[in-house]
Design an enzyme around this catalytic site. Structure first.
Site, PDB file in Angstrom:
ATOM      1  N   ASN A 110     -60.856   7.903  -1.088  1.00 50.56           N
ATOM      2  CA  ASN A 110     -60.394   7.345   0.183  1.00 50.56           C
ATOM      3  C   ASN A 110     -60.239   8.492   1.172  1.00 50.56           C
ATOM      4  OD1 ASN A 110     -59.104   5.463   2.025  1.00 50.56           O
ATOM      5  ND2 ASN A 110     -57.150   6.406   1.482  1.00 50.56           N
ATOM      6  N   HIS A 112     -58.076   9.571   4.440  1.00 48.18           N
ATOM      7  CA  HIS A 112     -56.810   9.206   5.078  1.00 48.18           C
ATOM      8  C   HIS A 112     -56.511  10.204   6.188  1.00 48.18           C
ATOM      9  CE1 HIS A 112     -52.891   7.379   5.434  1.00 48.18           C
ATOM     10  NE2 HIS A 112     -52.356   8.591   5.448  1.00 48.18           N
ATOM     11  N   SER A 139     -57.320  13.918   4.852  1.00 49.54           N
ATOM     12  CA  SER A 139     -57.441  14.213   3.423  1.00 49.54           C
ATOM     13  C   SER A 139     -58.413  13.239   2.782  1.00 49.54           C
ATOM     14  CB  SER A 139     -56.085  14.036   2.718  1.00 49.54           C
ATOM     15  OG  SER A 139     -55.071  14.796   3.339  1.00 49.54           O
ATOM     16  N   ASP A 148     -52.180   5.865  -1.020  1.00 51.25           N
ATOM     17  CA  ASP A 148     -52.448   7.211  -0.491  1.00 51.25           C
ATOM     18  C   ASP A 148     -51.801   8.290  -1.364  1.00 51.25           C
ATOM     19  OD1 ASP A 148     -53.820   6.035   1.672  1.00 51.25           O
ATOM     20  OD2 ASP A 148     -51.962   5.830   2.810  1.00 51.25           O
TER      21      ASP A 148
HETATM   22  C1  GAR Z   1     -60.372   6.779   9.982  1.00 55.05           C
HETATM   23  O1  GAR Z   1     -59.629   7.581  10.844  1.00 55.05           O
HETATM   24  C2  GAR Z   1     -59.799   6.831   8.581  1.00 55.05           C
HETATM   25  O2  GAR Z   1     -59.290   8.098   8.244  1.00 55.05           O
HETATM   26  C3  GAR Z   1     -58.697   5.813   8.676  1.00 55.05           C
HETATM   27  O3  GAR Z   1     -59.232   4.762   9.411  1.00 55.05           O
HETATM   28  C4  GAR Z   1     -60.197   5.300  10.331  1.00 55.05           C
HETATM   29  C5  GAR Z   1     -61.473   4.515  10.173  1.00 55.05           C
HETATM   30  O4  GAR Z   1     -62.360   4.839  11.192  1.00 55.05           O
HETATM   31  N1  GAR Z   1     -58.259   5.372   7.388  1.00 55.05           N
HETATM   32  C6  GAR Z   1     -57.024   4.982   7.129  1.00 55.05           C
HETATM   33  O5  GAR Z   1     -56.140   4.966   7.965  1.00 55.05           O
HETATM   34  C7  GAR Z   1     -56.792   4.541   5.700  1.00 55.05           C
HETATM   35  N2  GAR Z   1     -55.392   4.497   5.413  1.00 55.05           N
HETATM   36  P1  GAR Z   1     -63.888   4.417  11.093  1.00 55.05           P
HETATM   37  O6  GAR Z   1     -63.906   2.909  10.833  1.00 55.05           O
HETATM   38  O7  GAR Z   1     -64.457   4.757  12.427  1.00 55.05           O
HETATM   39  O8  GAR Z   1     -64.493   5.193   9.966  1.00 55.05           O
END
Ligand code: GAR
Length: 222
Positions: A110, A112, A139, A148
């Site tokens: 994942n 995060h 991360s 997480d």
């Molecule tokens: C990213 O910033 C990712 O790190 C976050 O969601 C966004 C997705 O963006 N993930 C989380 O918050 C998971 N807990 P994207 O759809 O443009 O890849």
């Protein structure tokens, strides 16, 4: 030619991290084959990106299931049926049932947007700003039943500058995420990185601290 590694990606939103993975594959930098891109949102941009790239997609609506566990078990069964060896959560905004993810321990990562163990869960940029942190980051970790909370493989850091707001911080972090996730996936696809449920190993050696994303890719922590 190296054997290609079959991966599935789950994403709930726009899919910019998925786009970074597809781009790295297209540049010949990531020896993976996309078996499936799945989402809990039929409207997710990630699904449109996958369709445009000719990748099989799956949209499952959690509202069609009696509970979270039933949804997760069905979703993960379909992912297994796709033949994926590894599952990447790239902006998948759901907590996953422990039984559904159990077969994927060590085969699921994942990304995060925080320097874990700081700020598990939501609103990570806001929380880093509110805490007055000097730095923020992203991360990539192996997924466990603890939200997480699985072992961190690698991190990307950036300095928080005076005047940063939540949106600016998110925008500055995103290009780092887009380098971090393909870099970690590259280590997994080349079988250099593994986690047996106890120790994360890189090239057969225990990883004492998360790798750091530098100018030239991943490197051991200073
Ligand atoms: C990213 O910033 C990712 O790190 C976050 O969601 C966004 C997705 O963006 N993930 C989380 O918050 C998971 N807990 P994207 O759809 O443009 O890849």
């Amino acid at each position: 030619m190296a054997t290609t590694f079959r991966i599935a990606v789950l994403a709930s939103g726009r899919g910019s991290n998925l786009a970074a993975l597809i781009a790295a594959r297209d540049r010949g930098e990531l020896p993976v084959e996309f078996a499936l891109v799945g989402s809990d949102k039929a409207s997710a941009g990630a699904l449109r990106l996958a369709e445009a790239a000719g990748i099989p997609t799956l949209a499952l609506d959690p509202r069609g299931y009696p509970d979270r566990r039933a949804f997760d078990l069905d979703l993960f069964e379909r992912i297994a049926a796709s033949g994926a060896e590894l599952l990447v959560l790239a902006g998948f905004m759901r907590i996953i049932d422990a039984d559904a993810l159990a077969p994927w321990i060590g085969r699921m990562i994942n990304i995060h947007p925080s320097l874990l163990p700081k700020y598990r869960g939501l609103h990570t940029h806001r929380r880093a700003l509110e805490a007055g942190d000097a730095e923020h980051g992203a991360s990539v970790h192996f997924v466990t039943a603890e939200l997480d909370g699985g072992p961190v493989i690698a991190q990307a850091r950036l300095a928080i500058t005076p005047g940063d707001d939540e949106a600016q911080l998110a925008q500055r972090l995103l290009p780092l995420e887009h380098r971090l996730l393909p870099a970690v996936l590259g280590l997994l696809a080349s079988h250099r990185l593994r986690w047996d449920g106890h120790t994360v190993q890189l090239d057969g050696q225990p990883l004492a601290a998360p790798l750091e994303l530098g100018a030239h890719g991943l490197q051991p922590a200073a």
